[in-house]
Design an enzyme around this catalytic site. Structure first.
Site, PDB file in Angstrom:
ATOM      1  N   LEU A 118       0.825  -1.207   0.000  1.00 50.54           N
ATOM      2  CA  LEU A 118       0.000   0.000   0.000  1.00 50.54           C
ATOM      3  C   LEU A 118       0.859   1.258   0.000  1.00 50.54           C
ATOM      4  CD1 LEU A 118      -2.883   1.079   0.011  1.00 50.54           C
ATOM      5  CD2 LEU A 118      -2.794   1.125   2.494  1.00 50.54           C
ATOM      6  N   TRP A 119       0.622   2.108  -1.002  1.00 52.89           N
ATOM      7  CA  TRP A 119       1.217   3.434  -1.072  1.00 52.89           C
ATOM      8  C   TRP A 119       0.388   4.327  -0.135  1.00 52.89           C
ATOM      9  CZ3 TRP A 119       2.403  -0.114  -4.479  1.00 52.89           C
ATOM     10  CH2 TRP A 119       3.384   0.058  -5.450  1.00 52.89           C
ATOM     11  N   ILE A 130       4.225  -1.521   3.536  1.00 50.88           N
ATOM     12  CA  ILE A 130       3.803  -0.123   3.462  1.00 50.88           C
ATOM     13  C   ILE A 130       4.854   0.680   2.707  1.00 50.88           C
ATOM     14  CG2 ILE A 130       3.335   1.981   4.780  1.00 50.88           C
ATOM     15  CD1 ILE A 130       1.126  -0.064   5.077  1.00 50.88           C
ATOM     16  N   LYS A 131       4.415   1.405   1.680  1.00 49.50           N
ATOM     17  CA  LYS A 131       5.296   2.332   0.976  1.00 49.50           C
ATOM     18  C   LYS A 131       4.984   3.749   1.447  1.00 49.50           C
ATOM     19  CE  LYS A 131       6.452   4.389  -3.456  1.00 49.50           C
ATOM     20  NZ  LYS A 131       6.002   4.656  -4.839  1.00 49.50           N
ATOM     21  N   GLN A 132       6.037   4.456   1.858  1.00 50.78           N
ATOM     22  CA  GLN A 132       5.836   5.799   2.370  1.00 50.78           C
ATOM     23  C   GLN A 132       7.000   6.697   1.953  1.00 50.78           C
ATOM     24  OE1 GLN A 132       4.176   8.534   3.143  1.00 50.78           O
ATOM     25  NE2 GLN A 132       2.999   7.292   4.622  1.00 50.78           N
TER      26      GLN A 132
END
Length: 352
Positions: free
Chosen positions: A200-201, A238-240
């Site tokens: 998830l972006w 998680i993409k952050q």
């Protein structure tokens, strides 16, 4: 690339990053990446054996295979930022095959891209490198532009073209975020049913998040909460964006926070700010990968090394870097991806 070469790339920032000791959240409280991460952490969750296998295939591929770290090439910018803005600097990447070739030659764990890109070469490459199909996008042809993510295909179609995982973006804070949360929750549930992993972006989008010249879209407290919403949706990874500041909730004056976030759980050091992001990923039960950001030209190699060092020392799981790699000749793009990977392979660079 050896340790001294990484130090040289970091320049005057090297000492402050490589000798930093984190006194906010001890690393002993974190679920850190490692070769046994699936057995040690994920296997205790509700993820099915099929999902465990998909995640393991991500961890086992490329130059970082077997380390527990990830280097992913994301190329969805043809929609997110327009094909012209993305590929005109290096037109070979209008051809999707070169995107996949860059990921393979660059030693990446996976390639993340659109339905169109991955479907066009699926029979040739789906068994050679893990595919992460990006389900939704913010297209820029609507005028005026909107902060909206639209589903471009189904989870089942991603599975049909051989995907190991699916990815999606939620613009937390935007007017459309409630609908995006519902859509992505349903999509991730279906992906797990089919045995795919989920990425998830967790991005923020709201014009009010910029105040007094500070962009709080990249504040540790607000991106941390976006991450917490992401793991609640059962994202495996998680993409952050890398945090650049803190105190967004206080400056804008909304939501709820606690003073300890700013006095005990973080400092101004980018490693500590990133560790607060990781804390919101259930202490690392969901891996945190930071994005590489836009290509700025000659300084890209140093910035890539900087981001990788910060992520690794914070306890993160890797980097997902696209434009810095594909907006330059392929040989240079491969070298940049290898530089990122060498940071994670370097045993002298430890978790702070």
């Amino acid at each position: 690339m050896n340790y001294q070469q990484i130090v040289d790339l970091l320049g005057p920032r090297a000492e402050g990053l490589l000798t930093h000791v984190c006194t906010t959240v001890p690393k002993q409280q974190l679920h850190l990446p490692g070769a046994d991460f699936i057995d040690r952490v994920v296997s205790h969750s509700n993820r099915s054996p099929q999902v465990l296998r998909s995640l393991q295939s991500l961890f086992d591929h490329g130059r970082l295979g077997g380390t527990g770290y990830l280097s992913i090439l994301p190329v969805d910018q043809g929609i997110e930022h327009s094909a012209a803005a993305s590929f005109a600097p290096n037109p070979i990447y209008f051809d999707p095959e070169n995107i996949v070739k860059l990921a393979i030659e660059g030693g990446c764990n996976a390639v993340a891209s659109t339905f169109g890109v991955l479907a066009s070469v699926a029979r040739k490459y789906a068994h050679k490198i893990p595919f992460i199909v990006k389900l939704n996008h913010n297209e820029l042809l609507t005028y005026p532009n909107k902060f909206n993510q639209i589903m471009f295909g189904s989870v089942d179609e991603a599975w049909n073209l051989g995907a190991t995982a699916v990815g999606a973006t939620i613009y937390f804070g935007s007017e459309e975020s409630n609908d995006q949360i519902i859509q992505v929750a349903e999509a991730f549930e279906r992906a797990h049913e089919l045995g795919m992993a989920t990425v998830l972006w967790c991005y923020l989008r709201n014009s009010a998040f910029k105040k007094d010249g500070v962009d709080y879209h990249v504040s540790a407290d607000m991106t941390g909460q976006a991450n917490h919403l992401g793991v609640t949706l059962q994202a495996d990874i998680i993409k952050q964006k890398l945090p650049e500041c803190n105190g967004g909730f206080k400056a804008i004056g909304f939501s709820k926070t606690n003073e300890k976030v700013y006095t005990e759980l973080s400092t101004k050091n980018p490693i500590d700010l990133t560790r607060y992001q990781l804390l919101n990923c259930y202490n690392g039960r969901a891996g945190l990968i930071n994005s590489g950001g836009a290509s700025m030209g000659a300084g890209d190699l140093g910035e890539a090394a900087f981001t990788a060092v910060v992520n690794k020392r914070a306890g993160g799981m890797g980097l997902i870097s696209g434009r810095k790699a594909f907006q330059r000749p392929m040989k240079e793009g491969i070298a940049l991806l290898n530089t990122i990977q060498d940071v994670y392979k370097c045993r002298q660079i430890t978790v702070a």
